[in-house]
Design a protein around this motif. Structure first.
Motif: not given
Length: 213
Positions: A3, A48, A51, A212
Motif C-alpha cells: 500500500k 493500483w 484505493w 494498493h
C-alpha cells in the motif's frame, strides 16, 4: 504487493453532493487501474487495484479559522478504517483551505536545532574519527545524528534545512489535474511537488489517497 499514498488533484466539486468528490477521484484514478478492460494484458501495467481516501501520517493541516468548512474531506466511510482526525487536520480539501506552511515551518525549526546541535557536538571532538566513535557508542546520539552524520548534515545549514522542509508535504506519487501520474524519482520530485501544490488554483480539491499496488 503493498500500500502506498498518492495525492490526487481534481477540479472543484459540488459541496451539496458529498459523492461528487468521490466520483471525481474515481474518474481520475481509473486510467491507472490494474484491471482496465480496454487495454489487453499483458501489455498493460497499472498502478493500483483498490484505493481509499486516507491521510493518516500525510494528513493536511487546515488553515486556521476554516476547520468547519464542509468542503474539507473527513469522510470515514471512504477510508479503509475510521481515522480519528482533530479539527485541525483533514484528508484533503480545497487547496486554499489547506495550511501548507505550518508543518513545514515546524520541521524547519527542528531541522535548524538539530543541525546546530550536530555542529556543537562535532566541534567538541578532535576529528571525524572521534566523532563517529562517540556516536557508535551511544544509541541516542546515533538516533539524533545518524550513523553517517557528515553525509546527512553536510556543510551547509540552509541546504540541510531546505531538504527537511521539502520532505514534509510530498507523498510518493501525485496525480495532477491534467491526469498525469508522477512518482518519486529523486530530489527534484520533492521540489516539483511543493511548487505544483503551491501553484494550484485555490479551489482545486487536493486529497490524500491510499492505494494498493
Amino acid at each position: 504487493m503493498a500500500k502506498q499514498r498518492v495525492t490526487v488533484c481534481v477540479p472543484p466539486c459540488d459541496p451539496d453532493d458529498p459523492e461528487s468528490l468521490h466520483r471525481a477521484i474515481g474518474q481520475a484514478m481509473a486510467p491507472y487501474d490494474y484491471n482496465r478492460e480496454d487495454i489487453p494484458h499483458p501489455d498493460w501495467v497499472g498502478e493500483w487495484d483498490y484505493w481509499f481516501v486516507s491521510g493518516a501520517g500525510y494528513a493536511f493541516a487546515v488553515l486556521p479559522g476554516h476547520e468547519d468548512d464542509p468542503r474539507l474531506v473527513r469522510h470515514d466511510e471512504w477510508t479503509e478504517r475510521p481515522e480519528e482526525l482533530p479539527r485541525s487536520r483533514c484528508h484533503g480539501g480545497p487547496r486554499g483551505l489547506l495550511d501548507l506552511d505550518t508543518d513545514r515551518a515546524e520541521v524547519g525549526r527542528e531541522a535548524a536545532r538539530r543541525w546546530d546541535d550536530w555542529r556543537r557536538f562535532a566541534d567538541r571532538h578532535t576529528g571525524p574519527e572521534s566523532v563517529l566513535q562517540a556516536i557508535a557508542k551511544d544509541p541516542e546520539l546515533e538516533e539524533r545524528f545518524t550513523h553517517d552524520p557528515y553525509n546527512w548534515f553536510g556543510r551547509d545549514r540552509e541546504a540541510y534545512i531546505a531538504e527537511r522542509v521539502a520532505d514534509v508535504l510530498p507523498t510518493p506519487a501525485m496525480l495532477t489535474l491534467a491526469g498525469r501520474w508522477v512518482e518519486y524519482g529523486g530530489p527534484g520530485y520533492r521540489q516539483w511537488f511543493n511548487a505544483y501544490l503551491q501553484d494550484l488554483p485555490a479551489d482545486t480539491m487536493v486529497v490524500r489517497v491510499l492505494y494498493h499496488s
